[in-house]
Design a protein around this motif. Structure first.
Motif, PDB file in Angstrom:
ATOM      1  N   VAL A 269      63.817  60.798  20.010  1.00  0.00           N
ATOM      2  CA  VAL A 269      64.139  59.977  18.837  1.00  0.00           C
ATOM      3  C   VAL A 269      65.644  59.946  18.612  1.00  0.00           C
ATOM      4  N   TYR A 270      66.291  61.089  18.760  1.00  0.00           N
ATOM      5  CA  TYR A 270      67.746  61.151  18.550  1.00  0.00           C
ATOM      6  C   TYR A 270      68.489  60.276  19.555  1.00  0.00           C
ATOM      7  N   PHE A 271      68.162  60.395  20.837  1.00  0.00           N
ATOM      8  CA  PHE A 271      68.880  59.639  21.860  1.00  0.00           C
ATOM      9  C   PHE A 271      68.538  58.149  21.835  1.00  0.00           C
ATOM     10  N   SER A 272      67.402  57.781  21.197  1.00  0.00           N
ATOM     11  CA  SER A 272      67.078  56.357  21.123  1.00  0.00           C
ATOM     12  C   SER A 272      68.077  55.585  20.264  1.00  0.00           C
ATOM     13  N   PHE A 273      68.834  56.281  19.454  1.00  0.00           N
ATOM     14  CA  PHE A 273      69.865  55.635  18.635  1.00  0.00           C
ATOM     15  C   PHE A 273      71.271  55.883  19.181  1.00  0.00           C
ATOM     16  N   MET A 274      71.341  56.373  20.397  1.00  0.00           N
ATOM     17  CA  MET A 274      72.629  56.705  21.011  1.00  0.00           C
ATOM     18  C   MET A 274      72.813  55.932  22.311  1.00  0.00           C
TER      19      MET A 274
ATOM     20  N   GLY B 180      73.211  52.851  16.586  1.00  0.00           N
ATOM     21  CA  GLY B 180      72.222  52.303  15.657  1.00  0.00           C
ATOM     22  C   GLY B 180      70.968  51.826  16.374  1.00  0.00           C
ATOM     23  N   THR B 181      70.554  50.612  16.045  1.00  0.00           N
ATOM     24  CA  THR B 181      69.320  50.056  16.619  1.00  0.00           C
ATOM     25  C   THR B 181      69.574  49.143  17.812  1.00  0.00           C
ATOM     26  N   LYS B 182      70.753  49.236  18.410  1.00  0.00           N
ATOM     27  CA  LYS B 182      71.066  48.353  19.539  1.00  0.00           C
ATOM     28  C   LYS B 182      70.132  48.597  20.721  1.00  0.00           C
ATOM     29  N   ASN B 183      69.788  49.864  20.972  1.00  0.00           N
ATOM     30  CA  ASN B 183      68.874  50.160  22.079  1.00  0.00           C
ATOM     31  C   ASN B 183      67.504  49.540  21.829  1.00  0.00           C
ATOM     32  N   TRP B 184      67.023  49.605  20.591  1.00  0.00           N
ATOM     33  CA  TRP B 184      65.735  49.027  20.255  1.00  0.00           C
ATOM     34  C   TRP B 184      65.764  47.505  20.403  1.00  0.00           C
ATOM     35  N   THR B 185      66.845  46.897  19.949  1.00  0.00           N
ATOM     36  CA  THR B 185      66.973  45.448  20.079  1.00  0.00           C
ATOM     37  C   THR B 185      67.015  45.027  21.537  1.00  0.00           C
ATOM     38  N   TYR B 186      67.751  45.786  22.347  1.00  0.00           N
ATOM     39  CA  TYR B 186      67.858  45.441  23.763  1.00  0.00           C
ATOM     40  C   TYR B 186      66.505  45.544  24.459  1.00  0.00           C
ATOM     41  N   VAL B 187      65.783  46.625  24.200  1.00  0.00           N
ATOM     42  CA  VAL B 187      64.504  46.833  24.893  1.00  0.00           C
ATOM     43  C   VAL B 187      63.474  45.797  24.457  1.00  0.00           C
ATOM     44  N   LEU B 188      63.351  45.553  23.162  1.00  0.00           N
ATOM     45  CA  LEU B 188      62.278  44.715  22.646  1.00  0.00           C
ATOM     46  C   LEU B 188      62.553  43.225  22.755  1.00  0.00           C
ATOM     47  N   THR B 189      63.824  42.821  22.827  1.00  0.00           N
ATOM     48  CA  THR B 189      64.125  41.389  22.808  1.00  0.00           C
ATOM     49  C   THR B 189      64.974  40.907  23.978  1.00  0.00           C
ATOM     50  N   GLU B 190      65.719  41.784  24.622  1.00  0.00           N
ATOM     51  CA  GLU B 190      66.656  41.341  25.651  1.00  0.00           C
ATOM     52  C   GLU B 190      66.296  41.804  27.054  1.00  0.00           C
ATOM     53  N   ASN B 191      65.627  42.926  27.180  1.00  0.00           N
ATOM     54  CA  ASN B 191      65.301  43.425  28.515  1.00  0.00           C
ATOM     55  C   ASN B 191      64.275  42.509  29.177  1.00  0.00           C
TER      56      ASN B 191
ATOM     57  N   ALA C  99      65.950  54.105  27.719  1.00  0.00           N
ATOM     58  CA  ALA C  99      64.787  54.753  28.308  1.00  0.00           C
ATOM     59  C   ALA C  99      64.016  55.544  27.257  1.00  0.00           C
ATOM     60  N   CYS C 100      64.733  56.163  26.319  1.00  0.00           N
ATOM     61  CA  CYS C 100      64.066  56.891  25.240  1.00  0.00           C
ATOM     62  C   CYS C 100      63.298  55.940  24.330  1.00  0.00           C
ATOM     63  N   VAL C 101      63.834  54.748  24.102  1.00  0.00           N
ATOM     64  CA  VAL C 101      63.118  53.760  23.290  1.00  0.00           C
ATOM     65  C   VAL C 101      61.795  53.399  23.950  1.00  0.00           C
ATOM     66  N   VAL C 102      61.813  53.133  25.251  1.00  0.00           N
ATOM     67  CA  VAL C 102      60.580  52.787  25.965  1.00  0.00           C
ATOM     68  C   VAL C 102      59.599  53.957  25.924  1.00  0.00           C
ATOM     69  N   SER C 103      60.108  55.175  26.045  1.00  0.00           N
ATOM     70  CA  SER C 103      59.240  56.353  25.984  1.00  0.00           C
ATOM     71  C   SER C 103      58.573  56.478  24.627  1.00  0.00           C
ATOM     72  N   LEU C 104      59.311  56.200  23.564  1.00  0.00           N
ATOM     73  CA  LEU C 104      58.721  56.264  22.230  1.00  0.00           C
ATOM     74  C   LEU C 104      57.664  55.182  22.030  1.00  0.00           C
ATOM     75  N   VAL C 105      57.910  53.991  22.559  1.00  0.00           N
ATOM     76  CA  VAL C 105      56.906  52.930  22.473  1.00  0.00           C
ATOM     77  C   VAL C 105      55.634  53.368  23.206  1.00  0.00           C
ATOM     78  N   LEU C 106      55.801  53.984  24.365  1.00  0.00           N
ATOM     79  CA  LEU C 106      54.655  54.470  25.125  1.00  0.00           C
ATOM     80  C   LEU C 106      53.918  55.561  24.353  1.00  0.00           C
ATOM     81  N   PHE C 107      54.663  56.443  23.700  1.00  0.00           N
ATOM     82  CA  PHE C 107      54.057  57.507  22.899  1.00  0.00           C
ATOM     83  C   PHE C 107      53.245  56.928  21.741  1.00  0.00           C
ATOM     84  N   VAL C 108      53.807  55.951  21.058  1.00  0.00           N
ATOM     85  CA  VAL C 108      53.103  55.319  19.935  1.00  0.00           C
ATOM     86  C   VAL C 108      51.837  54.612  20.427  1.00  0.00           C
TER      87      VAL C 108
END
Length: 335
Positions: free
Chosen positions: A62-67, A79-90, A306-315
């Motif tokens: 969770v910590y590294f997903s915002f880094m 911030g949420t740039k990693n989340w935005t990239y994974v969910l909308t740009e990747n 990668a941490c963002v994708v891992s959290l999505v998989l966990f959820v």
């Protein structure tokens, strides 16, 4: 004056004792602390494992997903740039998600059906049951990499023996791992080949069904389908739910077979000096765990994404598990 004070003191002491909790004796406190220490000592192996292998990795993810973190330089808060990239740009996230969910739906369903069917057949065999049980269980013991390489060569569209036999019979010859329309069904065939684990579990459950219930059903004139529906199925439902839940979790983590099959089919086996990009052919074997590896270690060194994708998989795993367990509670009539 003194008598009034004495009377007031005597009258106020019982009221305070009644208002608060009864005093705990020092000996009782020591006994409770000793019991707590003993309980913590017995729980310490689990607590240490939980903290080291679940709580700490989850909090770190969770910590590294915002880094922004590449594994070399200090992490930088984005911030949420990693989340935005994974969910909308990747460009590969939703492809990997669709492939993974397809495998969860098809592979888990067919594995449970085939495992239960083979288990029922072997429990009905009177002669040679041990041989068939061993024959069906042995493929499960094959290492995943070796089994996938062997399947890739058997299903090779040009030189594989499977297509050769199909050609001799005048049947269509699929491209298997080289065809985007057949790559995921080929992975399902590989999973069904190693069905021995579920077969053994279902056999144990089927043999544990009380025979007097079958006898009562026969006396009532129930046929094979009615006996399966009203006797066998209710008794083995907990085992079916166990197989479904564990199958969903394992398939959400599906990595090795898809990666190796794509490498063999594309001719880029590990150690050949060629850089393999997952998903061959045409992204049809992309899975979410492969995307985690690709983002974090293979191409971008983007551990935050990668941490963002891992959290999505966990959820996803938690959501599927909770849904299935609630469904099981409904079927079993639990509160």
């Amino acid at each position: 004056m003194s008598s009034t004070t004495a009377e007031t003191g005597l009258s106020s002491t019982p009221s305070r004792a009644r208002a608060g909790k009864p005093p705990v004796a020092p000996a009782l406190k020591r006994k409770r602390r000793r019991e707590l220490r003993v309980a913590l000592a017995f729980l310490s192996p689990w607590l240490i494992g939980f903290v080291l292998f679940f709580a700490y990795p989850l909090i770190s993810t969770v910590y590294f997903s915002f880094m922004h973190y590449d594994g070399y330089n200090p992490p930088n808060f984005v911030g949420t740039k990693n989340w935005t990239y994974v969910l909308t740009e990747n460009p590969y996230f939703w492809t990997a998600m669709r492939n993974t969910l397809w495998l969860v739906l098809v592979m888990v369903t067919l594995r449970v059906i085939f495992g239960l069917g083979i288990g029922m057949l072997i429990t009905k065999i009177k002669t040679g049951a041990g041989f068939f049980r061993t024959a069906f269980y042995l493929p499960y013991l094959a290492p995943p990499v070796a089994a996938t390489i062997g399947f890739a060569f058997l299903l090779n569209p040009g030189t594989g023996p499977v297509n050769h036999v199909l050609g001799q019979l005048g049947l269509p010859q699929p491209g298997w791992f080289n065809d985007p329309n057949w790559s995921k069904p080929s992975l399902v065939l590989l999973a069904l080949w190693g069905i021995g684990d579920l077969m053994v579990i279902f056999m144990a459950a089927l043999l544990d069904v009380p025979t007097d219930q079958y006898e009562a059903a026969n006396l009532d004139g129930a046929g094979p389908f009615q006996r399966f529906r009203y006797v066998t199925l209710p008794n083995i439902m907990p085992i079916i739910m166990f197989a479904v839940v564990t199958g969903v979790i394992q398939t959400l983590q599906y990595y090795t077979q898809a990666m190796v099959a794509g490498q063999v089919a594309s001719g880029t086996l590990s150690g050949s000096g060629q850089n393999y990009f997952p998903g061959y052919p045409n992204g049809s074997t992309w899975t979410v765990p492969q995307l985690v590896y690709n983002l974090g270690f293979q191409s971008n060194d983007d551990i935050g994404s990668a941490c963002v994708v891992s959290l999505v998989l966990f959820v996803l795993a938690m959501a599927f598990t909770s849904l299935l367990m609630r469904r099981r509670a409904g079927l079993m009539g639990d509160d």
